[in-house]
Enzyme design. Structure first.
Site, PDB file in Angstrom:
ATOM      1  N   ARG A 147       0.841  -1.191   0.000  1.00  0.00           N
ATOM      2  CA  ARG A 147       0.000   0.000   0.000  1.00  0.00           C
ATOM      3  C   ARG A 147       0.881   1.248   0.000  1.00  0.00           C
ATOM      4  O   ARG A 147       2.039   1.211   0.436  1.00  0.00           O
ATOM      5  CB  ARG A 147      -0.907   0.011   1.234  1.00  0.00           C
ATOM      6  CG  ARG A 147      -1.801  -1.225   1.366  1.00  0.00           C
ATOM      7  CD  ARG A 147      -2.553  -1.203   2.685  1.00  0.00           C
ATOM      8  NE  ARG A 147      -3.412  -2.360   2.848  1.00  0.00           N
ATOM      9  CZ  ARG A 147      -3.048  -3.490   3.448  1.00  0.00           C
ATOM     10  NH1 ARG A 147      -1.817  -3.615   3.946  1.00  0.00           N
ATOM     11  NH2 ARG A 147      -3.901  -4.496   3.563  1.00  0.00           N
ATOM     12  N   LYS A 171      -1.494  -2.806   8.131  1.00  0.00           N
ATOM     13  CA  LYS A 171      -2.613  -2.411   8.979  1.00  0.00           C
ATOM     14  C   LYS A 171      -2.458  -3.044  10.358  1.00  0.00           C
ATOM     15  O   LYS A 171      -2.046  -4.184  10.496  1.00  0.00           O
ATOM     16  CB  LYS A 171      -3.928  -2.852   8.345  1.00  0.00           C
ATOM     17  CG  LYS A 171      -4.290  -2.051   7.087  1.00  0.00           C
ATOM     18  CD  LYS A 171      -5.650  -2.450   6.564  1.00  0.00           C
ATOM     19  CE  LYS A 171      -6.043  -1.586   5.365  1.00  0.00           C
ATOM     20  NZ  LYS A 171      -7.380  -1.956   4.836  1.00  0.00           N
ATOM     21  N   TYR A 279      -9.758 -11.414  -6.356  1.00  0.00           N
ATOM     22  CA  TYR A 279      -8.972 -11.492  -7.584  1.00  0.00           C
ATOM     23  C   TYR A 279      -9.357 -12.689  -8.440  1.00  0.00           C
ATOM     24  O   TYR A 279      -9.093 -12.701  -9.644  1.00  0.00           O
ATOM     25  CB  TYR A 279      -7.483 -11.512  -7.242  1.00  0.00           C
ATOM     26  CG  TYR A 279      -7.058 -10.224  -6.588  1.00  0.00           C
ATOM     27  CD1 TYR A 279      -6.986  -9.045  -7.326  1.00  0.00           C
ATOM     28  CD2 TYR A 279      -6.800 -10.157  -5.226  1.00  0.00           C
ATOM     29  CE1 TYR A 279      -6.643  -7.853  -6.727  1.00  0.00           C
ATOM     30  CE2 TYR A 279      -6.451  -8.967  -4.621  1.00  0.00           C
ATOM     31  CZ  TYR A 279      -6.387  -7.816  -5.378  1.00  0.00           C
ATOM     32  OH  TYR A 279      -6.060  -6.628  -4.769  1.00  0.00           O
TER      33      TYR A 279
END
Length: 301
Positions: A147, A171, A279
């Site tokens: 990210r 995270k 995905y």
């Protein structure tokens, strides 16, 4: 029962015990302050609310025109808050637990083809610090799928050149090890030399941040977003190219090349493989398009 006191205790809990990022903590704070205003308006205490009161709040948010994903996130914040209160014996039940808020089908993440990605990465970069840095950023984003916040949070000590791995804080401040490829290594080595020259030229103390701006400070996520958007616009690849498109494209291309979901999950830092399964939908969509274009009995006219 004092709402503000319980809110402060909850925020301390998610910071010190859950290790949530400052960005996540701010999200919880905003959601719960908004919920606190609703409680005040209906004139009830925290322990007196019922599931129907939570549903009224969700209806109120819907009438304000908020997106369904935003409302769902706010409901999740309230659920977590009440779970904390129940766990600590402050109240006896969680009125938000039985309340559900169905979402529409989750939109597929945007990605670009491997050909367009190669076009973006193989474009001749500027022969200066910014050009060298931006090339390294693009290579790392695509090679690792991290990210943008994880990228800008990297320090020089998080980089290992042999073997080619990064130590990433994701995270919840969870750390994971992510491999990167040869092209990214070459771009990184080139950038690290330019970074050293910049520090020496500025006569500044090295702050340890991997990616720097021209003043020697840590590069911000917003700066990376602007750079990526500009690169996409110059090459006419995608009108809304973002760092996250690199992440989605990398995962999609890995899956198309035969990588298994568990490996992709570990690389991306998803807590659950169900998040990574999005995905497979992308891959199925691609197969469906190929079938529609190529099959004699399904060819588009």
């Amino acid at each position: 029962m004092t709402f503000s006191r319980f809110l402060n205790e909850f925020l301390t809990y998610i910071d010190s015990e859950k290790n949530y990022s400052p960005h996540t903590q701010d999200g919880y704070r905003r959601d719960l302050l908004e919920f606190g205003s609703f409680i005040k308006d209906v004139g009830k205490e925290l322990d007196k609310l019922e599931p129907r009161d939570i549903r009224k709040w969700l209806m109120f948010l819907g009438k304000k025109g908020l997106k369904r994903t935003t409302i769902s996130r706010k409901l999740s914040s309230v659920r977590s808050f009440y779970r904390f209160l129940v766990k600590n014996g402050c109240i006896f039940s969680n009125p938000a637990e039985p309340v559900s808020f169905p979402l529409h089908s989750r939109p597929l993440p945007k990605n670009i083809t491997d050909r367009d990605m190669a076009k973006l990465l193989d474009a001749q970069p500027r022969d200066d610090f910014i050009g060298i840095r931006d090339q390294a950023i693009k290579e790392i984003l695509y090679s690792t799928g991290i990210r943008v916040s994880e990228l800008t949070g990297l320090n020089t000590k998080d980089i290992v050149l042999s073997p080619e791995i990064l130590k990433v804080r994701g995270k919840g401040r969870k750390e994971r090890i992510v491999p990167y490829g040869q092209k990214a290594k070459e771009a990184l080595e080139h950038y690290l030399k330019g970074r050293k020259d910049l520090i020496n030229r500025l006569h500044k103390r090295d702050n340890g941040a991997l990616f720097l701006n021209t003043r020697g400070g840590r590069l911000t996520p917003r700066s990376v977003q602007r750079m990526i958007s500009r690169a996409g616009w110059i090459l006419a690849i995608n009108e809304r190219l973002t760092p996250h498109v690199f992440r989605h494209s990398m995962a999609t291309h890995l899956l198309e090349a035969g990588a298994d979901l568990r490996s992709i999950q570990k690389i991306l830092g998803h807590a659950s493989v169900s998040t990574t399964q999005i995905y497979t939908s992308l891959d199925a969509e691609r197969l469906k398009n190929i079938f529609s274009e190529c099959h004699p009995r399904a060819r588009r006219k």
